[in-house]
Design a protein around this motif. Structure first.
Motif, short mmCIF file in Angstrom:
data_model
loop_
_atom_site.label_atom_id
_atom_site.label_comp_id
_atom_site.label_asym_id
_atom_site.label_seq_id
_atom_site.Cartn_x
_atom_site.Cartn_y
_atom_site.Cartn_z
N PHE A 12 -0.60 1.18 -11.70
CA PHE A 12 -2.08 0.16 -12.68
C PHE A 12 -2.70 1.68 -12.70
O PHE A 12 -3.01 2.78 -12.16
CB PHE A 12 -2.44 -0.09 -11.27
CG PHE A 12 -2.48 -1.26 -11.18
CD1 PHE A 12 -2.40 -2.26 -10.82
CD2 PHE A 12 -1.99 -1.57 -9.27
CE1 PHE A 12 -1.69 -3.39 -10.39
CE2 PHE A 12 -1.03 -2.18 -8.71
CZ PHE A 12 -1.22 -3.57 -9.23
N ARG A 15 -9.13 2.39 -13.02
CA ARG A 15 -10.00 1.22 -13.19
C ARG A 15 -11.18 1.96 -14.48
O ARG A 15 -11.74 0.85 -14.96
CB ARG A 15 -10.23 1.45 -11.70
CG ARG A 15 -9.83 0.27 -10.98
CD ARG A 15 -10.29 -0.09 -10.01
NE ARG A 15 -8.85 0.27 -9.29
CZ ARG A 15 -8.81 -0.06 -8.04
NH1 ARG A 15 -9.51 -1.39 -7.16
NH2 ARG A 15 -7.94 0.76 -7.52
N VAL A 23 -2.39 4.78 -10.61
CA VAL A 23 -1.88 4.00 -9.55
C VAL A 23 0.02 4.32 -9.66
O VAL A 23 -0.52 3.04 -10.28
CB VAL A 23 -2.59 3.27 -8.60
CG1 VAL A 23 -1.46 3.05 -7.33
CG2 VAL A 23 -4.20 4.13 -8.32
N ALA A 25 2.32 1.94 -7.87
CA ALA A 25 2.22 1.04 -6.45
C ALA A 25 3.49 0.90 -6.20
O ALA A 25 3.54 1.16 -4.88
CB ALA A 25 1.15 -0.12 -7.17
N PRO A 44 2.48 1.25 5.82
CA PRO A 44 1.08 1.24 6.22
C PRO A 44 0.28 0.48 4.82
O PRO A 44 1.04 0.34 3.85
CB PRO A 44 0.80 2.60 6.11
CG PRO A 44 1.60 3.40 5.54
CD PRO A 44 3.12 2.56 5.82
N SER A 45 -0.63 0.12 4.88
CA SER A 45 -1.60 -0.41 4.16
C SER A 45 -1.89 0.50 2.71
O SER A 45 -1.80 1.56 2.59
CB SER A 45 -3.02 -0.62 4.76
OG SER A 45 -3.76 -1.27 3.55
N GLY A 46 -1.37 -0.33 1.59
CA GLY A 46 -1.55 0.17 0.65
C GLY A 46 -0.19 1.02 -0.40
O GLY A 46 -0.55 1.70 -1.06
N CYS A 47 0.99 0.81 0.48
CA CYS A 47 2.24 1.34 0.05
C CYS A 47 2.85 0.96 -0.58
O CYS A 47 3.91 1.19 -1.46
CB CYS A 47 3.37 1.88 1.64
SG CYS A 47 4.07 0.29 2.12
N GLY A 48 1.68 -0.59 -1.40
CA GLY A 48 2.85 -0.92 -2.26
C GLY A 48 3.18 -2.29 -2.10
O GLY A 48 4.55 -2.96 -2.73
N LYS A 49 3.33 -3.69 -0.62
CA LYS A 49 4.28 -4.16 -0.14
C LYS A 49 4.19 -5.42 -1.30
O LYS A 49 4.37 -6.16 -1.56
CB LYS A 49 3.73 -4.53 1.12
CG LYS A 49 4.01 -3.33 1.93
CD LYS A 49 4.11 -3.62 2.88
CE LYS A 49 2.12 -3.95 3.85
NZ LYS A 49 1.42 -3.25 4.15
N SER A 50 2.37 -5.78 -1.35
CA SER A 50 2.07 -6.63 -2.02
C SER A 50 2.02 -7.14 -3.64
O SER A 50 3.23 -7.45 -3.57
CB SER A 50 0.42 -6.73 -1.87
OG SER A 50 0.85 -7.36 -0.36
N THR A 51 2.48 -5.14 -4.13
CA THR A 51 2.72 -5.41 -5.25
C THR A 51 3.99 -5.96 -5.51
O THR A 51 4.62 -6.88 -6.86
CB THR A 51 2.31 -4.20 -6.02
OG1 THR A 51 0.96 -3.80 -5.10
CG2 THR A 51 2.27 -3.81 -7.23
P1 ADP Z 1 -0.12 -3.30 0.64
O1 ADP Z 1 0.24 -4.15 0.46
O2 ADP Z 1 1.07 -2.56 1.12
O3 ADP Z 1 -1.05 -2.52 1.37
P2 ADP Z 1 -0.98 -3.28 -2.46
O4 ADP Z 1 0.61 -2.73 -3.14
O5 ADP Z 1 -1.82 -4.15 -2.38
O6 ADP Z 1 -0.71 -2.52 -0.87
O7 ADP Z 1 -1.34 -1.50 -2.93
C1 ADP Z 1 -0.61 -0.53 -3.55
C2 ADP Z 1 -1.40 0.33 -4.42
O8 ADP Z 1 -2.13 -0.13 -5.44
C3 ADP Z 1 -2.45 0.75 -3.27
O9 ADP Z 1 -2.48 2.50 -3.47
C4 ADP Z 1 -3.23 0.02 -4.10
O10 ADP Z 1 -4.89 0.36 -3.77
C5 ADP Z 1 -3.18 0.24 -5.74
N1 ADP Z 1 -3.32 -1.69 -6.87
C6 ADP Z 1 -3.28 -3.06 -5.94
N2 ADP Z 1 -3.21 -3.59 -7.05
C7 ADP Z 1 -4.36 -2.93 -7.34
C8 ADP Z 1 -4.99 -3.28 -9.06
N3 ADP Z 1 -5.06 -4.40 -9.39
N4 ADP Z 1 -5.30 -2.68 -9.76
C9 ADP Z 1 -5.52 -0.84 -9.60
N5 ADP Z 1 -4.62 -0.78 -8.07
C10 ADP Z 1 -4.16 -1.35 -7.58
#
Ligand code: ADP
Ligand code: MG
Length: 366
Positions: A12, A15, A23, A25, A44-51
């Motif tokens: 990413f 911003r 980032v 991700a 842990p939260s923020g490790c890139g799972k959702s992405t």
């Molecule tokens: P998780 O699901 O493991 O908590 P995410 O996949 O949501 O983690 O996010 C991984 C990293 O990417 C985090 O540092 C988050 O802040 C960043 N991130 C996620 N979506 C965006 C976005 N749309 N723009 C910028 N950074 C993002």
């Protein structure tokens, strides 16, 4: 459906002017998800799972790398053509629609040769509802359902299109502890019944361990370890993975190796054949302690918590990197009241890690 992730990467951009740093991700994620398995994506939260999940679904475009469903490259394919079912943490149901209408909704958008008759749609909706055991509730509105029932509706809605791949993003976070337990077992049952390749994202290690065929542990966008849950627990590749898995968590100490013996403080607590003389970080699983009045590892005794089957011995040691040490021993063990408690250690429950890069240093366990 087998899902292949090949060097999958998502960056990413910064911003705005204040946050200019990009980032990473997801960083170079390569893994083949076998057909029909349930994979727990854990970290842990923020490790890139959702992405990772959104890239597989097609909602986000990778910066680099490829995704295959079976032999087909789907990297550029639009989300609606991938045949994935997606369930989010916030299972937004349409409040003005009944359960039946909510479940049928994705089918109403099907066009062309996929278009279904009303009867087919209802039949499919009932099939999905039966799978998640809410077919009695079809005429209710979401507001008339419990949280667990609402989440089942969301799962049924994801299943109704008979997806090739089911993606679940922290689907249990909004449920209370009991429902979480029950619903995760349900998800496992549904997955087995349908044989749909499923990726289940969670930050809760116990949740992932309990229902997954395999777990993938991530940290800061980088995959740390992949394997069967028990395998990863028993043989962690680094300190992060060792600390992330297990309740109560692993106990961590400063240690050193001299002449193939592990020292914690001044005591030689274990033989560690094959390790050169060096300082190390030591992890000992709570179940790795054996109460032994002649044992070499002497700790200060804080308290003993009886938990029915097991006893949790809370103790302390100057070399411990945690505020307290937790040892889990069988309730048959009598812990003598006193200022200290002595242990011997189970070698396969003791892990050594490099102090430089926290990778595992393996010694021979006889
Ligand atoms: P998780 O699901 O493991 O908590 P995410 O996949 O949501 O983690 O996010 C991984 C990293 O990417 C985090 O540092 C988050 O802040 C960043 N991130 C996620 N979506 C965006 C976005 N749309 N723009 C910028 N950074 C993002
Ligand atoms: Mg997330």
């Amino acid at each position: 459906m087998k899902v292949v992730l090949q060097n999958l990467t998502k960056i990413f951009p910064g911003r705005n002017k204040k946050v200019q740093e990009e980032v990473v991700a997801v960083n170079d994620f390569t893994f083949t998800i076998p057909d029909g398995k349930l994979i727990g994506l854990l970290g842990p939260s923020g490790c890139g799972k959702s992405t990772t999940l959104y890239m597989i679904s097609g909602l986000q475009k990778p910066t680099g790398g490829k995704i295959f469903f079976g032999d087909d490259d789907v990297t550029e394919l639009a989300a609606e053509n991938r045949g994935v079912g997606l369930v989010f943490q916030n299972y937004a149901l349409y409040p003005h629609m009944t359960v039946k209408q909510n479940i049928m909704f994705p089918l109403q958008n099907l066009r062309g040769e996929d278009k279904l008759t009303k009867e087919d749609m209802i039949e499919r909706a009932y099939y999905a509802a039966k799978l998640v055991q809410i077919d009695e509730l079809m005429d209710r509105k979401p507001s008339e359902l419990s949280g667990g029932q609402q989440q089942r509706v969301a799962i049924a809605r994801a299943l109704v299109k008979m997806p090739k791949v089911l993606l679940l993003d922290e689907p249990l976070s909004n449920l209370d502890a009991r429902l979480r337990l029950q619903t995760r077992e349900e998800i496992r049952r549904i997955q087995k019944e349908t044989g749909i390749t499923t990726i289940f994202v969670t930050h809760d290690q116990e949740e992932a361990m309990s229902i997954s065929d395999m777990i993938v542990v991530m940290k800061l966008g980088v995959v740390q370890q992949i394997g069967a849950p028990q395998e990863v627990y028993d043989d962690p590749t680094n300190l992060f993975v060792a600390k992330f898995l297990g309740t109560p968590p692993i106990n961590v100490f400063e240690g050193s190796v001299k002449a193939e013996k592990l020292y914690i403080g001044d005591a030689a607590v274990l033989d560690v054949p094959g390790i050169d003389d060096r300082d190390v970080t030591v992890g000992i699983r709570p179940e790795g302690f054996v109460i032994d009045e002649n044992g070499p590892f002497v700790c200060g005794l804080n308290s003993v918590e009886v938990m029915g089957r097991d006893v949790s011995v809370v103790c302390n040691h100057a070399a411990s990197l945690n505020p307290v040490i937790r040892a889990i021993v069988d309730a048959d063990n009598k812990v003598a009241a006193g200022a200290t408690v002595s242990y011997s250690l189970k070698p396969h429950k003791v892990f050594l890690f490099s102090k430089e890069d926290e990778t595992r240093l393996r010694f021979e366990v006889k």
